[in-house]
Write a protein that holds these residues in place. Structure first.
Motif, PDB file in Angstrom:
ATOM      1  N   UNK A   7      65.451 -22.487  25.628  1.00 11.70           N
ATOM      2  CA  UNK A   7      66.527 -22.900  24.730  1.00 11.70           C
ATOM      3  C   UNK A   7      66.325 -22.323  23.347  1.00 11.70           C
ATOM      4  N   UNK A   8      65.079 -22.354  22.867  1.00 12.83           N
ATOM      5  CA  UNK A   8      64.804 -21.832  21.533  1.00 12.83           C
ATOM      6  C   UNK A   8      65.153 -20.345  21.457  1.00 12.83           C
ATOM      7  N   UNK A  12      68.089 -19.205  18.622  1.00  8.31           N
ATOM      8  CA  UNK A  12      67.700 -18.656  17.339  1.00  8.31           C
ATOM      9  C   UNK A  12      68.373 -17.328  17.013  1.00  8.31           C
ATOM     10  N   UNK A  13      68.401 -16.332  17.908  1.00  5.42           N
ATOM     11  CA  UNK A  13      69.000 -15.050  17.522  1.00  5.42           C
ATOM     12  C   UNK A  13      70.513 -15.145  17.514  1.00  5.42           C
ATOM     13  N   UNK A 156      72.634 -26.152  11.362  1.00  7.55           N
ATOM     14  CA  UNK A 156      72.818 -25.909  12.798  1.00  7.55           C
ATOM     15  C   UNK A 156      74.283 -25.906  13.209  1.00  7.55           C
ATOM     16  N   UNK A 157      75.203 -26.032  12.270  1.00  5.72           N
ATOM     17  CA  UNK A 157      76.626 -26.176  12.535  1.00  5.72           C
ATOM     18  C   UNK A 157      77.370 -24.893  12.171  1.00  5.72           C
ATOM     19  N   UNK A 239      65.244 -31.838  18.764  1.00  7.30           N
ATOM     20  CA  UNK A 239      66.094 -31.878  17.582  1.00  7.30           C
ATOM     21  C   UNK A 239      66.781 -30.552  17.373  1.00  7.30           C
ATOM     22  N   UNK A 240      66.964 -30.179  16.117  1.00  7.17           N
ATOM     23  CA  UNK A 240      67.611 -28.918  15.783  1.00  7.17           C
ATOM     24  C   UNK A 240      66.583 -27.794  15.766  1.00  7.17           C
ATOM     25  N   UNK A 241      66.989 -26.606  16.193  1.00  5.46           N
ATOM     26  CA  UNK A 241      66.144 -25.429  16.094  1.00  5.46           C
ATOM     27  C   UNK A 241      66.371 -24.672  14.786  1.00  5.46           C
ATOM     28  N   UNK A 242      67.232 -25.199  13.944  1.00  4.51           N
ATOM     29  CA  UNK A 242      67.537 -24.583  12.670  1.00  4.51           C
ATOM     30  C   UNK A 242      67.190 -25.554  11.544  1.00  4.51           C
TER      31      UNK A 242
END
Length: 378
Positions: A7-8, A12-13, A156-157, A239-242
């Motif tokens: 998922x990460x 991320x990219x 993250x939005x 949680x969020x990755x950002x």
């Protein structure tokens, strides 16, 4: 752990996103609560700098996640040939009485659906990273406009942009953070989160968004981020990755809430499961109370202004029915009085945003939170 790492890598990219191409009284009250493109408190330079610091991606290319600009709709019968019964869908109850249903897996790939009207667009928006769902009226300074996507995320939005002025609008805020309309808000309209099985039963004559002709690389049957139909995926773990501007771990980050925010700075997050357990609740929100009713047919939550003729009402479940304590009128989950002194009165809908807690908190640091027992000033 392997799925989390996968998922990460997917999230991320941002460049990878290019591979996922993209009743009148109630309306009058709603227009007062959420006026079209209204100006709130000015965005401070400090807040704007914080936004920029927590923005990832670049704004060099737009619409890499391609909105649906020419949506086609089909019948419930035809949609049943491709939609699974437990698939998540979004329901729009339009002012003209028409009901439209949007499969989540289509919005997952496109994030925006622009529906052209006579003088405005109705823009259905969804960000999969924050699970946030809301509709916006595409009309700015008297001009109709559709919305598009940038290649940027804030908290993250997804940051959207309007095609009239080019200003950027974080999807959760619905507020312009730059451009000639900086600080202004888009008018909201509500959408209901439910399943295909429930939606087709309640709205057999609805129009359903058809899958766009997007080519062989777009799979509308698969979600690369996980699933809402089973546990243990991105949508209910971690949680969020950002990076996030504000956090609060007292509530699980992926808890689903209904978020309400007015243009004066008040914000409220209502735990959806808590409303389901209570059936009806009245909560303080800004200068007026808000009512949240559980809809058992759609297994979702509806929110309303808890006032009639400027008189606040308080709702509770009595002997299995919703009643207000002031007049003892009986109400249904659509916000319609069905028996008592206020019979045939309709509560004005308040467009709430279905959202993950972490994302709502990231944008609304001073939000209140209701967990089913206590209204916390988080």
């Amino acid at each position: 752990m392997a799925e989390e790492n996968t998922m990460r890598n997917r999230l991320i990219p941002l460049a990878m996103l290019r591979f996922f191409p993209a009743a009148l009284a109630a309306l009058a009250v709603a227009a007062v609560l959420y006026p079209a493109c209204a100006t709130a408190r000015p965005l401070t330079e400090e807040r704007l700098k914080a936004f920029e610091a927590y923005t990832v991606g670049d704004d060099q290319a737009r619409d890499l996640v391609r909105p649906v600009d020419r949506p086609r709709f089909i019948s419930v019968a035809n949609a049943s040939l491709v939609l699974e019964r437990d698939e998540v869908v979004f329901v729009e109850e339009a002012p003209d009485g028409e009901v439209r249903i949007y499969p989540r897996l289509v919005l997952l790939r496109h994030e925006v659906v622009n529906i052209a009207g006579d003088e405005q667009f109705r823009c259905v928006t969804y960000c999969p990273f924050t699970g946030s769902l809301i509709g916006y009226i595409g009309r700015i300074e008297g001009d109709a406009t559709s919305l598009g996507t940038t290649n940027q995320l804030l908290n993250s939005n997804r940051i959207l942009y309007d095609r009239s002025t080019g200003a950027r609008w974080p999807q959760i805020l619905g507020q312009a953070i730059d451009g000639p309309v900086k600080g202004e808000f888009l008018q909201r309209f509500g959408l209901l989160w439910t399943t295909w099985e429930r939606a087709r039963e309640v709205y057999p004559d609805a129009q359903v968004l058809s899958r766009p002709r997007s080519g062989p690389n777009v799979n509308y049957s698969r979600d690369p981020y996980g699933s809402y139909r089973r546990s243990g995926t991105y949508y209910d773990t971690g949680g969020s990755y950002y990076p996030l501007l504000h956090t609060d771990t007292r509530v699980h980050p992926k808890t689903r809430v209904i978020g309400l925010a007015d243009h004066g700075g008040s914000a409220l997050a209502i735990n959806k499961d808590a409303v389901k357990a209570a059936t009806a609740v009245t909560l303080g929100f800004g200068l007026n109370p808000v009512a949240a009713f559980y809809d058992p047919q759609l297994d979702t939550v509806r929110t309303f202004a808890a006032t009639v003729n400027d008189r606040p009402l308080h709702f509770e479940l009595v002997d299995g029915v919703i009643r207000d304590t002031e007049t003892h009128t009986q109400w249904n989950h659509h916000g319609v009085a069905v028996q008592g002194r206020l019979r045939e009165t309709r509560l004005a809908p308040m467009p709430g945003m279905d959202c993950m807690w972490f994302a709502w908190k990231a944008f609304h640091n001073h939000t209140q939170y209701w967990d089913g027992e206590t209204l916390y000033p988080y």
